[in-house]
Design a protein around this motif. Structure first.
Motif, short mmCIF file in Angstrom:
data_model
loop_
_atom_site.label_atom_id
_atom_site.label_comp_id
_atom_site.label_asym_id
_atom_site.label_seq_id
_atom_site.Cartn_x
_atom_site.Cartn_y
_atom_site.Cartn_z
N SER A 1 44.42 11.17 38.35
CA SER A 1 44.53 12.48 39.02
C SER A 1 43.62 12.56 40.25
CB SER A 1 44.20 13.61 38.04
OG SER A 1 44.43 14.87 38.66
N PHE A 2 44.00 11.88 41.31
CA PHE A 2 43.29 11.84 42.60
C PHE A 2 42.06 10.94 42.58
CE2 PHE A 2 45.40 15.99 42.62
CZ PHE A 2 46.04 15.99 43.85
N ASN A 3 41.60 10.50 41.42
CA ASN A 3 40.34 9.75 41.31
C ASN A 3 40.59 8.28 41.06
OD1 ASN A 3 38.01 11.92 41.14
ND2 ASN A 3 39.75 12.72 39.99
N MET A 4 39.90 7.43 41.85
CA MET A 4 39.95 5.98 41.67
C MET A 4 38.74 5.56 40.85
SD MET A 4 41.13 5.40 45.59
CE MET A 4 40.72 7.13 45.93
N VAL A 5 38.98 5.02 39.66
CA VAL A 5 37.90 4.75 38.71
C VAL A 5 37.99 3.31 38.21
CG1 VAL A 5 37.84 7.17 37.99
CG2 VAL A 5 39.23 5.55 36.71
N THR A 6 36.88 2.84 37.65
CA THR A 6 36.85 1.55 36.95
C THR A 6 36.33 1.78 35.53
OG1 THR A 6 34.60 1.05 37.71
CG2 THR A 6 36.42 0.25 39.07
N TYR A 7 36.75 0.88 34.62
CA TYR A 7 36.28 0.90 33.24
C TYR A 7 35.64 -0.45 32.92
CZ TYR A 7 39.39 4.94 32.37
OH TYR A 7 40.03 6.16 32.40
N PRO A 8 34.40 -0.48 32.47
CA PRO A 8 33.85 -1.74 31.96
C PRO A 8 34.52 -2.10 30.63
CG PRO A 8 32.30 0.04 31.55
CD PRO A 8 33.43 0.64 32.36
N ILE A 9 34.65 -3.37 30.35
CA ILE A 9 35.29 -3.80 29.10
C ILE A 9 34.42 -4.85 28.42
CG2 ILE A 9 37.61 -3.31 29.99
CD1 ILE A 9 37.92 -6.41 30.22
N ARG A 10 34.76 -5.13 27.16
CA ARG A 10 34.08 -6.18 26.41
C ARG A 10 35.13 -6.95 25.62
NH1 ARG A 10 29.90 -3.58 22.94
NH2 ARG A 10 28.97 -3.20 24.99
N LEU A 11 35.03 -8.28 25.65
CA LEU A 11 35.95 -9.14 24.92
C LEU A 11 35.23 -9.80 23.75
CD1 LEU A 11 37.73 -10.91 27.94
CD2 LEU A 11 38.37 -8.79 26.80
N GLU B 1 36.54 -9.23 38.49
CA GLU B 1 35.56 -8.18 38.25
C GLU B 1 35.28 -7.99 36.76
OE1 GLU B 1 34.03 -6.39 40.62
OE2 GLU B 1 35.09 -7.32 42.29
N ARG B 2 36.20 -8.45 35.90
CA ARG B 2 36.12 -8.19 34.46
C ARG B 2 36.03 -6.68 34.18
NH1 ARG B 2 35.21 -12.27 30.61
NH2 ARG B 2 36.40 -14.07 31.34
N GLN B 3 36.90 -5.94 34.87
CA GLN B 3 36.96 -4.49 34.71
C GLN B 3 38.41 -4.03 34.80
OE1 GLN B 3 34.45 -3.06 37.94
NE2 GLN B 3 32.78 -2.66 36.53
N LEU B 4 38.66 -2.82 34.30
CA LEU B 4 39.94 -2.18 34.50
C LEU B 4 39.84 -1.26 35.72
CD1 LEU B 4 40.89 -1.13 30.85
CD2 LEU B 4 41.59 -3.19 32.08
N TYR C 1 45.18 12.65 34.00
CA TYR C 1 46.48 12.24 34.55
C TYR C 1 46.39 10.78 35.00
CZ TYR C 1 51.16 13.23 36.25
OH TYR C 1 52.53 13.25 36.41
N LEU C 2 46.51 9.89 34.04
CA LEU C 2 46.38 8.45 34.30
C LEU C 2 47.72 7.91 34.79
CD1 LEU C 2 44.33 6.03 33.87
CD2 LEU C 2 45.64 5.57 31.81
N SER C 3 47.78 7.47 36.05
CA SER C 3 49.04 6.99 36.61
C SER C 3 49.03 5.49 36.90
CB SER C 3 49.37 7.74 37.90
OG SER C 3 48.34 7.58 38.86
N MET C 4 47.90 4.83 36.75
CA MET C 4 47.83 3.40 37.01
C MET C 4 46.62 2.83 36.29
SD MET C 4 45.48 1.80 39.46
CE MET C 4 45.13 0.04 39.60
N VAL C 5 46.80 1.65 35.66
CA VAL C 5 45.66 0.92 35.09
C VAL C 5 46.00 -0.57 35.15
CG1 VAL C 5 46.54 1.25 32.74
CG2 VAL C 5 44.16 0.60 33.08
N ASP C 6 45.08 -1.36 35.72
CA ASP C 6 45.27 -2.80 35.86
C ASP C 6 43.95 -3.51 35.59
OD1 ASP C 6 47.98 -3.39 36.46
OD2 ASP C 6 47.72 -2.53 38.45
N TYR C 7 44.06 -4.74 35.15
CA TYR C 7 42.88 -5.56 34.87
C TYR C 7 42.61 -6.47 36.06
CZ TYR C 7 40.24 -9.42 32.69
OH TYR C 7 39.31 -10.39 32.40
N ASN C 8 41.33 -6.59 36.43
CA ASN C 8 40.92 -7.52 37.47
C ASN C 8 40.09 -8.62 36.81
OD1 ASN C 8 39.17 -8.75 39.58
ND2 ASN C 8 40.20 -7.28 40.92
N PRO C 9 40.62 -9.85 36.72
CA PRO C 9 39.89 -10.91 36.01
C PRO C 9 38.62 -11.35 36.71
CG PRO C 9 41.86 -11.78 37.08
CD PRO C 9 41.93 -10.30 37.21
#
Length: 454
Positions: free
Chosen positions: A441-451, A433-436, A423-431
Motif C-alpha cells: 500500500s504505497f510503501n516499499m519494504v524489505t523483510y529479513p528472513i532466516r533459513l 540480499e537474502r531478504q524479501l 495491502y500487499l501487492s508484490m513480494v519477491d526474494y532477492n538471493p
C-alpha cells in the motif's frame, strides 16, 4: 412579559402610597418605529400624598420604569424574527461540524507522521549498523573466513546470533538436491551454498513511499547478478496502477529511492501488466499487457531482446492471486535462476511453477502443485522451493504453504508474516540480499528472513 409584571407591581405600589391619585401611562412613537413611555401622577386638586412626601419619588420610579420598558421593546425589535435566530444557530452548528472534521483530519495526519517517524528511525538504525558493525570504528570490513564470492554473501546483520546462524549455513550446508539433479544452479559452486528451508520472516523495514495514486501498488527490486554499468546498489521501481504502465524508474541506490528522485526513467516499448516483474542479469523481465507472454527488456540496450508465450497460461484476470491486479503471471528469482508462477485451464487454477532460460525464455522444466492460486495472496521462490503468503490485507498473515521442486511435494506452514499497511501487492526474494522485497500500500519494504539447515 417581564415589563408588564413590573408595571403592575409599580402601579400597585403607587395605589398604596398615594391613595386617591391616578397614574397615567403614555405610549408614543418616536419616528423610528419604536415607542417611548411616560407616567403622569395626578389627583383632582393636584395635591401631594397625604404625608406630603411620596409623589416626587413615585414619579422618579415611574420614569425609570418607562425607560426600562422602552429599552426592552427596543431589544425585542432588534432581535429579528425567529427564523433569523434559527439560521444563525444552524450556521454555528455547521461551523462546529467543520471544526470537528478538521480536528479528525489533523489527528489522522499526526498518526501517519508518527508511523513514518518510526519507520525512518528503524531504517536509520539499520543503516548505521550496516556501515559500522558493533566493535568497529569505520566501515564494515569483509570477514576473513567468509566465502569470497559475493554471489550469495548475505548483508551484515547487526544481530550477532542471526548472523552466526547465516554464516554456519554458508559453511556447513551442502547444495540442495534440486541443484544436483537439474544442474541449473551449477552444483558445487559457491552460488549454491547456504540453501535451506524458510523458518522465520522478520518485521518489515520501510525504504520508500510512493506519493501518487499510481503507486498504491507496484514492484521494486535489485538485480542479484548485475551487469555493468549497473551495480548491486542500483534499485528499480515501477508504479503499477494504470492501463498504460511503461515507466521503469532507475535509482543509483536505495537512499535515492527513499528521496524520490530517479537517476533515469526507462520508457518500455510495450506496457506491462501487474506486479510480477523482476530484474535479473541486466534484464527486466515482465508480462506484456493482455498477453500470456513473458518478455526480456535489456537495460543497457533499452530494447526487448526476447519474448515467449507461456503455453496455456491464464492472463488478464483468469488466475490471479487473491488480491487481483491481473497477477496471473508472476516472475521470480532465487539462487538457481529465473522462474515463472502461473496457472492453466488444465491445472484447474492450481499453481504451475516453471524454470526459464533467462536468455531465450524457453521453459526448461515445470511442476504442477496442489496449491490454488486464487487462494493465496502472493508467492516467491527460495532455493527451489515455492512459498505462498496467506493474505494481502490481514495484519497478522502467514507464509502458509511450501512446494519443494526437489521432491515434488507440498506442506502446510504457519510462519508469521506482517502486512503492516494492509495491502500487499508484490513480494519477491532477492538471493543476493537474502531478504524479501515487498510493496505494501504505497510503501516499499524489505523483510529479513532466516533459513534452517537443509
Amino acid at each position: 412579559r417581564t415589563w408588564l409584571w413590573l408595571l403592575l407591581l409599580l402601579v400597585g405600589t403607587l395605589a398604596r402610597r398615594c391613595r386617591g391619585e391616578t397614574a397615567f401611562l403614555r405610549r408614543a412613537p418616536d419616528g423610528s418605529g419604536r415607542c417611548t413611555y411616560s407616567f403622569t401622577v395626578a389627583s383632582p386638586d393636584e395635591a401631594p400624598c397625604p404625608d406630603g412626601s411620596g409623589v416626587p419619588e413615585l414619579r422618579a420610579e415611574l420614569a425609570a420604569l418607562a425607560g426600562r420598558m422602552s429599552r426592552l421593546e427596543s431589544r425585542e425589535l432588534g432581535s429579528g424574527p425567529r427564523d433569523s435566530q434559527q439560521g444563525a444557530y444552524g450556521e454555528l452548528l455547521r461551523a462546529k461540524a467543520r471544526l470537528e472534521e478538521e480536528k479528525g483530519r489533523l489527528e489522522r495526519e499526526k498518526e501517519e507522521l508518527a508511523r513514518r517517524l518510526e519507520s525512518s528511525t528503524l531504517e536509520l538504525s539499520r543503516l548505521r549498523a550496516t556501515r559500522c558493525p558493533p566493535g568497529t570504528e569505520g566501515p564494515a570490513q569483509p570477514l576473513a573466513h567468509a566465502t569470497p564470492d559475493p554471489g550469495t554473501a548475505p548483508r551484515w546483520d547487526p544481530q550477532p546470533l542471526a548472523y552466526q546462524e547465516l554464516q554456519s549455513e554458508r559453511t556447513e550446508v551442502p547444495a540442495s538436491r534440486l541443484l544436483e539433479e537439474t544442474a541449473l544452479g551449477r552444483p558445487g559452486s559457491e552460488e549454491s551454498a547456504g540453501c535451506g528451508e524458510l523458518v522465520w520472516v522478520g518485521e518489515p523495514v520501510v525504504f520508500g513511499r510512493a506519493d501518487s495514486i499510481a503507486g498504491k501498488y507496484g514492484v521494486w527490486m535489485k538485480d542479484p547478478e548485475p551487469v555493468p554499468p549497473f551495480t548491486r546498489e542500483t534499485t528499480w521501481r515501477v508504479d503499477a496502477v494504470g492501463t498504460e504502465v511503461r515507466q521503469l524508474f532507475q535509482y543509483e541506490a536505495a537512499e535515492q529511492l527513499a528521496q524520490g528522485y530517479p537517476a533515469k526513467v526507462h520508457i518500455l516499448p510495450r506496457p506491462l501488466e501487474s506486479t510480477g516483474a523482476v530484474i535479473y542479469r541486466g534484464g527486466f523481465f515482465f508480462q506484456p499487457r493482455r498477453s500470456r507472454a513473458v518478455a526480456r527488456y535489456d537495460l543497457r540496450g533499452e530494447a526487448v531482446t526476447a519474448e515467449r508465450e507461456i503455453p496455456g497460461a491464464g492472463y488478464h484476470g483468469q488466475y490471479p492471486y487473491s488480491w487481483g491486479g491481473y497477477t496471473d503471471i508472476d516472475l521470480a528469482v532465487d539462487e538457481t535462476g529465473l522462474w515463472v508462477i502461473y496457472s492453466t485451464e488444465k491445472a484447474r487454477g492450481a499453481i504451475v511453477l516453471s524454470k526459464l532460460d533467462p536468455d531465450t525464455l524457453e521453459i526448461r522444466r515445470s511442476w504442477e502443485t496442489n496449491i490454488r492460486k486464487r487462494g493465496v495472496a502472493n508467492s516467491f521462490v527460495i532455493c527451489g522451493t515455492l512459498y505462498t503468503v496467506s493474505s494481502y490485507s490481514a495484519p497478522n498473515a502467514t507464509v502458509n504453504f511450501a512446494y519443494d521442486t526437489a521432491t515434488s511435494t507440498s506442506r502446510a506452514l504457519s510462519i508469521p508474516f506482517e502486512n503492516r499497511f494492509r495491502y500487499l501487492s508484490m513480494v519477491d526474494y532477492n538471493p543476493r540480499e537474502r531478504q524479501l522485497f515487498a510493496w505494501d500500500s504505497f510503501n516499499m519494504v524489505t523483510y529479513p528472513i532466516r533459513l534452517s539447515h537443509a
